[in-house]
Design an enzyme around this catalytic site. Structure first.
Site, short mmCIF file in Angstrom:
data_model
loop_
_atom_site.label_atom_id
_atom_site.label_comp_id
_atom_site.label_asym_id
_atom_site.label_seq_id
_atom_site.Cartn_x
_atom_site.Cartn_y
_atom_site.Cartn_z
N ALA A 14 -16.25 12.09 64.10
CA ALA A 14 -14.84 12.08 63.80
C ALA A 14 -14.21 11.35 64.91
O ALA A 14 -13.20 11.15 65.08
CB ALA A 14 -14.22 13.26 63.45
N GLY A 15 -15.21 11.16 66.22
CA GLY A 15 -14.14 10.74 67.54
C GLY A 15 -14.08 9.28 67.32
O GLY A 15 -14.60 8.38 66.60
N ARG A 19 -14.58 4.44 74.98
CA ARG A 19 -15.42 3.39 75.69
C ARG A 19 -16.01 2.08 75.11
O ARG A 19 -16.43 1.09 75.72
CB ARG A 19 -16.45 4.10 76.40
CG ARG A 19 -15.99 4.92 77.57
CD ARG A 19 -17.12 5.61 78.08
NE ARG A 19 -17.31 7.16 77.48
CZ ARG A 19 -18.26 7.82 77.73
NH1 ARG A 19 -19.30 7.38 78.66
NH2 ARG A 19 -18.53 8.74 76.89
N ASN A 231 -22.47 5.48 73.76
CA ASN A 231 -21.09 5.68 74.25
C ASN A 231 -20.28 4.16 74.58
O ASN A 231 -18.97 4.18 74.43
CB ASN A 231 -21.08 6.47 75.56
CG ASN A 231 -21.35 7.83 75.18
OD1 ASN A 231 -20.79 8.46 74.37
ND2 ASN A 231 -22.39 8.36 76.00
N TYR A 370 -24.50 -34.82 49.97
CA TYR A 370 -23.70 -33.66 49.53
C TYR A 370 -23.70 -33.49 48.26
O TYR A 370 -23.54 -34.24 47.44
CB TYR A 370 -22.05 -33.69 50.10
CG TYR A 370 -21.36 -32.86 49.79
CD1 TYR A 370 -21.58 -31.35 49.97
CD2 TYR A 370 -20.42 -32.78 48.76
CE1 TYR A 370 -20.92 -30.07 49.50
CE2 TYR A 370 -19.62 -31.72 48.12
CZ TYR A 370 -19.91 -30.40 48.63
OH TYR A 370 -19.64 -29.21 48.02
N SER A 409 -29.47 -44.63 46.08
CA SER A 409 -29.02 -44.34 47.28
C SER A 409 -27.38 -44.72 47.48
O SER A 409 -27.03 -45.60 46.91
CB SER A 409 -29.82 -44.96 48.47
OG SER A 409 -30.97 -44.49 48.49
#
Ligand code: UD1
Ligand code: CA
Length: 470
Positions: A14-15, A19, A231, A370, A409
């Site tokens: 829940a905290g 930090r 922490n 592509y 090509s």
């Protein structure tokens, strides 16, 4: 006494975790692609917990969504609106989700991601003979941790760092924050907690002394490496290192070849089969699946990609949300964007980009192309520098190449377009109309040869250079 084999997990999350200096709740910071709290819940469930009650508060919607997505009905939530201490948090879990539960309860903190399922099993087993049990560890520098108080060898209490006197502060045996307790005992003892301490909170740790007055507290010792809490972000990175080493060792022992495991990053939800070879600098993110015999060369970065048996990815292949078929070959330096599917033996060579494209069995896109929104049949050959013009500025369109098509090509294929089976597109063409099967499409200006023209041209240019007036 508790029913021996039954236990549920309670995970405190829940905290806020100030930090971390982050807008994201602490317990949702990820290690190997998995939120910290999911490592904890996963360990509890792996250890055999029937279900897990997670106490949530700060940004609880995010925490609940992340855990439900992963664990479904095996997690439940208790809401702790205001965080008044770890004892207060467990009170909420008991009253909201476990009011008539009578087995054992395994209590864990959501910021301890390195917990091992086998250790949790060992701890839960202690409730067969103890109403309360905990894990302890030793630290050379114990500052910040609750200290373990013992009398004649037995644990008699836990003193929070801020409440310690000088002698207690010197104790190096610490409380990493893992407990197992009988549910009925827990309910009663939580009711006896007070806020008479340095932080004015309800400390879960005070339950330990209550248990010691009534009987013997069970304890087992474990190395700090698997118990470390997070922490701040440095501690997060230390835990990431521990978990990574653990999973890479398991992979290597299962038969995955890695020349240098310290340079390989594999998210926890990826699957890598035995006899896969992984070179340094490879990152597997999200939910990749790499099948037997595949080879991932240096620097490949894959996100949610399936690589089938025997496929080879040459150096610096970057791919996401794609499937690379058996014995297919990709790279070096190619980019497979989402929804690329390469069938068996297909090849995408160097400096190519694909997107939402199916490349049929044995088809080849070898160089500098592509290929977007394409459907390529079997045995198709795409020449160097081919561009699929799939976007008209408003919509994306599909290019379909039937089996055996050959694209010369430097061609541009302007979608929507279909090229029939076995057709041939001459090099340098811009194809805007469908091509029938077996046809040759050519769309380029006719070649003209002017005999002897080159030397005359050069002579003229030399003259121009000597008299640069013009
Ligand atoms: C706690 C222990 C301490 C132990 C240390 C190990 C207590 C009183 N102290 O101290 O003995 O050495 O962990 O890391 O338990 N949380 C809630 N609701 C609350 C308070 C906390 O859900 O009201 C959650 C936090 O989100 C966190 C966990 O409980 O995940 C631990 O809380 P934290 O404040 O970090 O406890 P510590 O002071 O580190
Ligand atoms: Ca903590």
């Amino acid at each position: 006494m508790s029913t021996k084999s039954r236990f549920v997990g309670v995970v405190l999350a829940a905290g806020e975790g100030t930090r971390m200096k982050s807008s994201r709740p602490k317990v949702l910071h990820e290690i190997a692609g998995r939120p910290m709290v999911a490592w904890v819940v996963g360990a509890a469930l792996d250890a055999g917990a029937e279900r897990c009650v997670v106490v949530v508060g700060h940004k609880r919607d995010e925490v609940m969504a992340a855990l439900t997505e992963r664990f479904g009905e095996r997690v439940q939530f208790a809401v702790q609106e205001e965080q008044r201490g770890t004892g207060h948090a467990v009170q909420h879990a008991m009253s909201q989700c476990l009011s008539d539960y009578d087995g054992s309860v395994l209590i864990l903190y959501g910021d301890c991601p390195c917990l091992r399922a086998d250790r949790l099993q060992e701890l839960a087993a202690l409730t067969a003979n103890h109403t309360f049990a905990l894990v302890t560890s030793h630290l050379d520098e114990p500052r910040g941790y609750g200290r373990i108080l013992r009398t004649a060898g037995a644990v008699v209490g836990i003193r929070e760092d801020k409440d310690c006197d000088a002698a207690q502060r010197a104790i190096q045996e610490v409380n990493p924050g893992l407990y197992a307790a009988d549910a009925a005992f827990l309910r009663t003892s939580l009711g006896q907690l007070t806020t008479d301490n340095a932080q004015g909170e309800l400390y879960l740790t005070d339950v330990c002394a209550i248990a010691a007055q009534a009987g013997v507290v069970g304890d087992l010792h474990a190395p700090m490496e698997e118990l470390r809490g997070v922490n701040d972000r440095w501690e997060l990175s230390l835990c990431a290192k521990t978990l990574r080493a653990r999973s890479l060792e398991a992979l290597a022992r299962s038969g995955v070849g890695m020349a240098d495991p310290s340079a390989v990053y594999i998210d926890a939800d990826c699957e890598v089969e035995p006899d896969v070879t992984i070179a340094p600098g490879v990152h597997l993110r999200g939910r990749c699946v790499i099948r037997r015999g595949a080879v991932l060369e240096v620097g490949c970065v894959l996100t949610d990609v399936v690589v089938e048996s025997g496929a080879t990815l040459l150096p610096y292949t970057v791919a996401s949300d794609s499937t690379i078929g058996p014995l297919a070959n990709v790279g070096p330096f190619s980019h497979l964007r989402p929804k690329t599917v390469l069938h068996e033996g297909a090849k995408v060579g160097n400096f190519c980009e694909t997107k939402k494209t199916i490349v049929g069995k044995g088809s080849k896109v070898n160089h500098l192309s592509y290929v977007g929104d394409g459907v390529l049949g079997e045995g198709v050959n795409i020449g160097a520098g081919t561009i699929f013009c799939n976007y008209d500025g408003v919509q994306k369109h599909t290019t379909t190449l039937k089996d055996g098509v050959f694209i010369g090509s430097d061609s541009q294929l302007v979608a929507p377009l279909t090229i029939g089976e076995g057709a041939y597109v001459a090099s340098g063409s811009t194809v805007t109309k469908d091509v029938p099967a077996d046809a040759l499409a050519m769309s380029r200006t006719k070649q003209v040869n002017k005999e002897g023209y080159a030397s005359r041209l050069r002579a003229r240019m030399k003259v121009a250079k000597k008299s640069p007036t013009k």
